[in-house]
Design a protein around this motif. Structure first.
Motif, PDB file in Angstrom:
ATOM      1  N   ALA A  91       1.093  -1.058   0.033  1.00  0.00           N
ATOM      2  CA  ALA A  91      -0.338   0.102  -0.054  1.00  0.00           C
ATOM      3  C   ALA A  91       0.409   1.123   0.387  1.00  0.00           C
ATOM      4  CB  ALA A  91      -0.434   0.061   1.282  1.00  0.00           C
ATOM      5  N   ASN A  92       0.814   2.287  -0.849  1.00  0.00           N
ATOM      6  CA  ASN A  92       0.965   3.229  -0.741  1.00  0.00           C
ATOM      7  C   ASN A  92       1.569   4.013   0.592  1.00  0.00           C
ATOM      8  OD1 ASN A  92      -1.011   5.747  -0.037  1.00  0.00           O
ATOM      9  ND2 ASN A  92      -1.758   5.129  -2.577  1.00  0.00           N
ATOM     10  N   GLU A  93       1.651   5.165   0.753  1.00  0.00           N
ATOM     11  CA  GLU A  93       1.861   5.276   2.536  1.00  0.00           C
ATOM     12  C   GLU A  93       0.725   6.075   3.104  1.00  0.00           C
ATOM     13  OE1 GLU A  93       4.510   5.153   4.419  1.00  0.00           O
ATOM     14  OE2 GLU A  93       5.253   4.069   2.549  1.00  0.00           O
ATOM     15  N   ALA A  94       0.212   6.972   1.937  1.00  0.00           N
ATOM     16  CA  ALA A  94      -1.107   7.784   2.325  1.00  0.00           C
ATOM     17  C   ALA A  94      -2.695   6.587   3.167  1.00  0.00           C
ATOM     18  CB  ALA A  94      -1.630   8.493   1.222  1.00  0.00           C
ATOM     19  N   THR A  95      -2.665   5.282   2.194  1.00  0.00           N
ATOM     20  CA  THR A  95      -3.373   3.816   2.486  1.00  0.00           C
ATOM     21  C   THR A  95      -3.023   3.915   3.398  1.00  0.00           C
ATOM     22  OG1 THR A  95      -4.240   4.005   0.645  1.00  0.00           O
ATOM     23  CG2 THR A  95      -4.280   1.502   1.506  1.00  0.00           C
ATOM     24  N   LYS A  96      -1.477   3.450   4.109  1.00  0.00           N
ATOM     25  CA  LYS A  96      -1.253   3.060   5.166  1.00  0.00           C
ATOM     26  C   LYS A  96      -1.662   3.668   6.152  1.00  0.00           C
ATOM     27  CE  LYS A  96       2.862   0.394   3.538  1.00  0.00           C
ATOM     28  NZ  LYS A  96       4.651   0.825   2.868  1.00  0.00           N
ATOM     29  N   LYS A  97      -1.139   5.206   6.250  1.00  0.00           N
ATOM     30  CA  LYS A  97      -1.576   6.147   7.157  1.00  0.00           C
ATOM     31  C   LYS A  97      -3.186   6.069   7.827  1.00  0.00           C
ATOM     32  CE  LYS A  97      -1.013  10.605  10.425  1.00  0.00           C
ATOM     33  NZ  LYS A  97      -2.306   9.419  10.989  1.00  0.00           N
ATOM     34  N   ALA A  98      -3.761   5.292   6.412  1.00  0.00           N
ATOM     35  CA  ALA A  98      -5.729   5.425   7.039  1.00  0.00           C
ATOM     36  C   ALA A  98      -5.452   4.187   7.680  1.00  0.00           C
ATOM     37  CB  ALA A  98      -6.510   5.454   5.227  1.00  0.00           C
ATOM     38  N   ILE A  99      -5.063   3.311   7.146  1.00  0.00           N
ATOM     39  CA  ILE A  99      -5.198   1.804   7.659  1.00  0.00           C
ATOM     40  C   ILE A  99      -5.174   1.800   9.026  1.00  0.00           C
ATOM     41  CG2 ILE A  99      -4.318  -0.639   7.879  1.00  0.00           C
ATOM     42  CD1 ILE A  99      -4.502  -0.796   4.275  1.00  0.00           C
ATOM     43  N   GLU A 100      -3.655   2.167   9.399  1.00  0.00           N
ATOM     44  CA  GLU A 100      -3.331   2.376  11.163  1.00  0.00           C
ATOM     45  C   GLU A 100      -4.175   3.164  12.158  1.00  0.00           C
ATOM     46  OE1 GLU A 100       0.475   3.980  10.033  1.00  0.00           O
ATOM     47  OE2 GLU A 100       1.218   2.264   8.623  1.00  0.00           O
ATOM     48  N   ASP A 101      -4.738   4.668  11.508  1.00  0.00           N
ATOM     49  CA  ASP A 101      -5.027   5.002  11.887  1.00  0.00           C
ATOM     50  C   ASP A 101      -7.188   4.452  11.843  1.00  0.00           C
ATOM     51  OD1 ASP A 101      -3.420   7.821  12.220  1.00  0.00           O
ATOM     52  OD2 ASP A 101      -4.806   8.713   9.846  1.00  0.00           O
ATOM     53  N   ALA A 102      -7.518   3.762  10.935  1.00  0.00           N
ATOM     54  CA  ALA A 102      -8.725   3.188  11.268  1.00  0.00           C
ATOM     55  C   ALA A 102      -8.869   1.765  12.380  1.00  0.00           C
ATOM     56  CB  ALA A 102      -9.508   2.459   9.827  1.00  0.00           C
ATOM     57  N   VAL A 103      -7.625   1.093  12.441  1.00  0.00           N
ATOM     58  CA  VAL A 103      -7.476  -0.187  13.320  1.00  0.00           C
ATOM     59  C   VAL A 103      -7.450   0.065  14.553  1.00  0.00           C
ATOM     60  CG1 VAL A 103      -4.697  -0.665  12.766  1.00  0.00           C
ATOM     61  CG2 VAL A 103      -6.637  -2.739  12.403  1.00  0.00           C
ATOM     62  N   LYS A 104      -6.579   1.641  14.700  1.00  0.00           N
ATOM     63  CA  LYS A 104      -6.339   1.913  15.762  1.00  0.00           C
ATOM     64  C   LYS A 104      -7.158   1.256  17.485  1.00  0.00           C
ATOM     65  CE  LYS A 104      -2.713   5.596  15.447  1.00  0.00           C
ATOM     66  NZ  LYS A 104      -2.389   6.474  15.772  1.00  0.00           N
TER      67      LYS A 104
END
Length: 107
Positions: A91-104
């Motif tokens: 995944a690109n960095e923006a997608t990784k960040k979105a997933i990281e925020d949503a999975v927290k």
């Protein structure tokens, strides 16, 4: 009819669907299963609460396609499923960040 899109499972069930072939359940099997069971028992409020809780995560998992998002989420949860094979890429960095925020909230 069975949903193939986690974010649409509950809306589809509300018009006669019976379940889901789920990507999200690889990470949150209990949540997905509970939502489907609650709806089947006519607990619409309980099912809707779970739907709302997991909606952002469900959407984020598909920003760069499947299985890219779920593999990143699984890695964050300590359930690394290994490297992607070409032609798939991470995944690109923006997608990784979105997933990281949503999975927290679920880790």
């Amino acid at each position: 009819i069975t949903s193939g899109d986690d974010s649409m499972t509950l809306p589809l069930m509300s018009i006669g669907g019976v379940g889901v072939i789920s990507v999200l359940s690889n990470l949150l099997p209990g949540k997905v299963s509970e939502m489907v069971k609650l709806f089947a028992k006519s607990d619409l409020i309980g099912a809707a609460q779970i739907h709302h809780d997991v909606f952002a995560l469900s959407k984020s998992l598909f920003l760069d396609g499947n299985p890219v998002g779920i593999k990143h989420a699984m890695k964050l949860a300590g359930l690394d499923t290994g490297e992607l094979r070409l032609p798939l890429v991470e995944a690109n960095e923006a997608t990784k960040k979105a997933i990281e925020d949503a999975v927290k909230p679920f880790l």
